[in-house]
Design a protein around this motif. Structure first.
Motif, PDB file in Angstrom:
ATOM      1  N   THR A  31       0.828  -1.202   0.000  1.00 48.56           N
ATOM      2  CA  THR A  31       0.000   0.000   0.000  1.00 48.56           C
ATOM      3  C   THR A  31       0.864   1.254   0.000  1.00 48.56           C
ATOM      4  N   GLY A  32       1.924   1.257   0.827  1.00 47.39           N
ATOM      5  CA  GLY A  32       2.847   2.395   0.838  1.00 47.39           C
ATOM      6  C   GLY A  32       3.477   2.620  -0.523  1.00 47.39           C
ATOM      7  N   GLU A  33       3.874   1.536  -1.164  1.00 49.14           N
ATOM      8  CA  GLU A  33       4.462   1.616  -2.509  1.00 49.14           C
ATOM      9  C   GLU A  33       3.442   2.127  -3.520  1.00 49.14           C
ATOM     10  N   ALA A  34       2.223   1.595  -3.480  1.00 53.58           N
ATOM     11  CA  ALA A  34       1.188   1.976  -4.445  1.00 53.58           C
ATOM     12  C   ALA A  34       0.783   3.438  -4.303  1.00 53.58           C
ATOM     13  N   ILE A  35       0.778   3.952  -3.101  1.00 54.02           N
ATOM     14  CA  ILE A  35       0.414   5.358  -2.894  1.00 54.02           C
ATOM     15  C   ILE A  35       1.540   6.280  -3.347  1.00 54.02           C
ATOM     16  N   ALA A  36       2.771   5.907  -3.035  1.00 51.61           N
ATOM     17  CA  ALA A  36       3.900   6.790  -3.330  1.00 51.61           C
ATOM     18  C   ALA A  36       4.344   6.737  -4.797  1.00 51.61           C
ATOM     19  N   PRO A  45      11.917  10.949 -13.569  1.00 51.39           N
ATOM     20  CA  PRO A  45      11.653  10.209 -14.813  1.00 51.39           C
ATOM     21  C   PRO A  45      11.400   8.720 -14.531  1.00 51.39           C
ATOM     22  N   ASP A  46      10.639   8.091 -15.409  1.00 56.14           N
ATOM     23  CA  ASP A  46      10.321   6.664 -15.256  1.00 56.14           C
ATOM     24  C   ASP A  46      11.578   5.803 -15.186  1.00 56.14           C
ATOM     25  N   ALA A  47      12.623   6.195 -15.894  1.00 51.48           N
ATOM     26  CA  ALA A  47      13.851   5.394 -15.943  1.00 51.48           C
ATOM     27  C   ALA A  47      14.534   5.314 -14.581  1.00 51.48           C
ATOM     28  N   LEU A  48      14.343   6.321 -13.719  1.00 49.70           N
ATOM     29  CA  LEU A  48      14.991   6.313 -12.396  1.00 49.70           C
ATOM     30  C   LEU A  48      14.183   5.562 -11.339  1.00 49.70           C
ATOM     31  N   TYR A  49      12.935   5.271 -11.663  1.00 48.03           N
ATOM     32  CA  TYR A  49      12.094   4.588 -10.680  1.00 48.03           C
ATOM     33  C   TYR A  49      12.402   3.095 -10.655  1.00 48.03           C
ATOM     34  N   PHE A  50      12.449   2.528  -9.472  1.00 49.21           N
ATOM     35  CA  PHE A  50      12.596   1.084  -9.302  1.00 49.21           C
ATOM     36  C   PHE A  50      11.646   0.628  -8.197  1.00 49.21           C
ATOM     37  N   PRO A  51      11.198  -0.635  -8.234  1.00 47.86           N
ATOM     38  CA  PRO A  51      10.290  -1.136  -7.199  1.00 47.86           C
ATOM     39  C   PRO A  51      10.936  -1.012  -5.812  1.00 47.86           C
ATOM     40  N   GLY A  52      10.200  -0.461  -4.898  1.00 48.27           N
ATOM     41  CA  GLY A  52      10.708  -0.238  -3.550  1.00 48.27           C
ATOM     42  C   GLY A  52      11.039   1.214  -3.273  1.00 48.27           C
ATOM     43  N   LEU A  53      11.216   2.007  -4.344  1.00 45.90           N
ATOM     44  CA  LEU A  53      11.531   3.423  -4.169  1.00 45.90           C
ATOM     45  C   LEU A  53      10.368   4.156  -3.498  1.00 45.90           C
ATOM     46  N   GLY A  54       9.148   3.756  -3.824  1.00 46.28           N
ATOM     47  CA  GLY A  54       7.983   4.371  -3.196  1.00 46.28           C
ATOM     48  C   GLY A  54       7.946   4.114  -1.703  1.00 46.28           C
ATOM     49  N   LEU A  55       8.299   2.901  -1.305  1.00 40.56           N
ATOM     50  CA  LEU A  55       8.337   2.556   0.111  1.00 40.56           C
ATOM     51  C   LEU A  55       9.438   3.342   0.820  1.00 40.56           C
ATOM     52  N   ILE A  56      10.599   3.436   0.211  1.00 34.60           N
ATOM     53  CA  ILE A  56      11.705   4.207   0.790  1.00 34.60           C
ATOM     54  C   ILE A  56      11.300   5.673   0.926  1.00 34.60           C
ATOM     55  N   ALA A  57      10.653   6.205  -0.107  1.00 34.79           N
ATOM     56  CA  ALA A  57      10.200   7.599  -0.050  1.00 34.79           C
ATOM     57  C   ALA A  57       9.136   7.793   1.033  1.00 34.79           C
ATOM     58  N   SER A  58       8.230   6.818   1.196  1.00 33.97           N
ATOM     59  CA  SER A  58       7.200   6.904   2.235  1.00 33.97           C
ATOM     60  C   SER A  58       7.826   6.930   3.623  1.00 33.97           C
ATOM     61  N   LEU A  59       8.782   6.047   3.850  1.00 25.52           N
ATOM     62  CA  LEU A  59       9.460   6.007   5.154  1.00 25.52           C
ATOM     63  C   LEU A  59      10.245   7.292   5.411  1.00 25.52           C
ATOM     64  N   ALA A  60      10.918   7.795   4.382  1.00 27.29           N
ATOM     65  CA  ALA A  60      11.662   9.046   4.528  1.00 27.29           C
ATOM     66  C   ALA A  60      10.713  10.207   4.838  1.00 27.29           C
ATOM     67  N   MET A  61       9.542  10.213   4.212  1.00 26.31           N
ATOM     68  CA  MET A  61       8.556  11.261   4.468  1.00 26.31           C
ATOM     69  C   MET A  61       8.061  11.205   5.915  1.00 26.31           C
ATOM     70  N   LEU A  62       7.829   9.995   6.425  1.00 26.87           N
ATOM     71  CA  LEU A  62       7.396   9.857   7.818  1.00 26.87           C
ATOM     72  C   LEU A  62       8.467  10.336   8.792  1.00 26.87           C
ATOM     73  N   VAL A  63       9.733  10.039   8.497  1.00 27.31           N
ATOM     74  CA  VAL A  63      10.834  10.520   9.344  1.00 27.31           C
ATOM     75  C   VAL A  63      10.888  12.048   9.305  1.00 27.31           C
ATOM     76  N   LEU A  64      10.743  12.614   8.115  1.00 32.07           N
ATOM     77  CA  LEU A  64      10.745  14.075   7.972  1.00 32.07           C
ATOM     78  C   LEU A  64       9.593  14.704   8.760  1.00 32.07           C
ATOM     79  N   ILE A  65       8.398  14.113   8.663  1.00 36.44           N
ATOM     80  CA  ILE A  65       7.248  14.630   9.407  1.00 36.44           C
ATOM     81  C   ILE A  65       7.499  14.513  10.910  1.00 36.44           C
ATOM     82  N   GLY A  66       8.090  13.395  11.345  1.00 34.86           N
ATOM     83  CA  GLY A  66       8.436  13.230  12.759  1.00 34.86           C
ATOM     84  C   GLY A  66       9.394  14.303  13.234  1.00 34.86           C
ATOM     85  N   PHE A  67      10.339  14.678  12.387  1.00 34.07           N
ATOM     86  CA  PHE A  67      11.273  15.759  12.723  1.00 34.07           C
ATOM     87  C   PHE A  67      10.552  17.102  12.765  1.00 34.07           C
TER      88      PHE A  67
END
Length: 193
Positions: A31-36, A45-67
C-alpha cells in the motif's frame, strides 16, 4: 473424523498467526508503494524509478514529518488540524478512535505510563496501566486519585478509572507483556521457559 478435525485446527492455530502477520506486513508495504509510486513518477523520470523506491520515499517522508513535528510552527499546524478534526461530527469519532488506538500502542514509550497495576474489582483482579497521575491531581485535588487505563480483551478500547493509589497493587511485569495479556484475555501466545 474427530482426530482429523483436531489436526486441522492445530495446523490452523500454527499457521494462521504467522500467515496473517506476514500478509499484514506485505499489505502495508504494498500500500505504501502503491500510494507513493504515482507521486514519485510526477517528480522523477520513469527510468529512475525502481520497485521499492515508493516505500523508501514513504518512510523518509514519515521521518521528515516526525522531525518537523518538533518545530514550533509545524506543531501549531498539527494542533490546529487536531482541533478541526475534533469538531466535525462523524470525523471526530473516527479520528478520536484512531488517535486513542495509537496512544494505546504507544503505552510502552511514555514515561508516565510505565506502571502496570492490579485493581481489585468485585473480588477479581484486573490489569491496568497508570496513565494520568497529574490529571488525577488536577481533576480531583487532594483525593490522591490516579488515572488507570483498563483495556478490554479482544477490543481496541478500554476505560480510564480514577482510583485511590492505595487501592492499586503494582505488578512486576512489563507493559508490553501486560498489554498482550489484557488484550488476549490472558491467553499466552508463547510458553515461558
Amino acid at each position: 473424523m474427530n482426530k482429523l478435525i483436531t489436526l486441522l485446527l492445530k495446523g490452523l492455530v500454527a499457521v494462521l498467526p504467522i500467515g496473517l502477520t506476514v500478509y499484514l506486513i506485505y499489505w502495508l508495504l504494498a500500500t505504501g508503494e502503491a500510494i507513493a509510486q504515482p507521486l514519485l513518477l510526477l517528480l522523477i523520470p520513469d527510468a529512475l524509478y525502481f520497485p521499492g523506491l515508493g516505500l523508501i520515499a514513504s518512510l523518509a517522508m514519515l521521518v521528515l514529518i516526525g522531525f518537523l513535528v518538533n518545530l514550533y510552527g509545524f506543531r501549531y499546524l498539527v494542533k490546529l488540524s487536531h482541533n478541526i478534526f475534533e469538531r466535525i461530527p462523524l470525523v471526530k469519532s473516527i479520528y478520536g478512535a484512531i488517535k486513542d488506538m495509537m496512544m494505546v500502542f504507544n503505552l510502552a514509550e511514555k514515561k508516565e505510563m510505565k506502571s502496570v497495576v492490579a485493581i481489585e474489582w468485585n473480588g477479581a483482579q484486573v490489569i491496568g496501566f497508570i496513565t494520568g497521575e497529574q490529571t488525577g491531581q488536577q481533576l480531583f485535588g487532594e483525593q490522591n486519585l490516579v488515572g488507570v487505563y483498563v483495556p478490554l480483551s479482544y477490543q481496541i478500547g478500554g476505560m480510564t478509572l480514577y482510583i485511590s493509589r492505595d487501592r492499586l497493587t503494582e505488578l512486576d511485569i512489563g507493559v508490553e507483556e501486560a498489554m498482550r495479556l489484557a488484550l488476549t484475555a490472558g491467553v499466552q501466545s508463547r510458553a515461558k521457559s
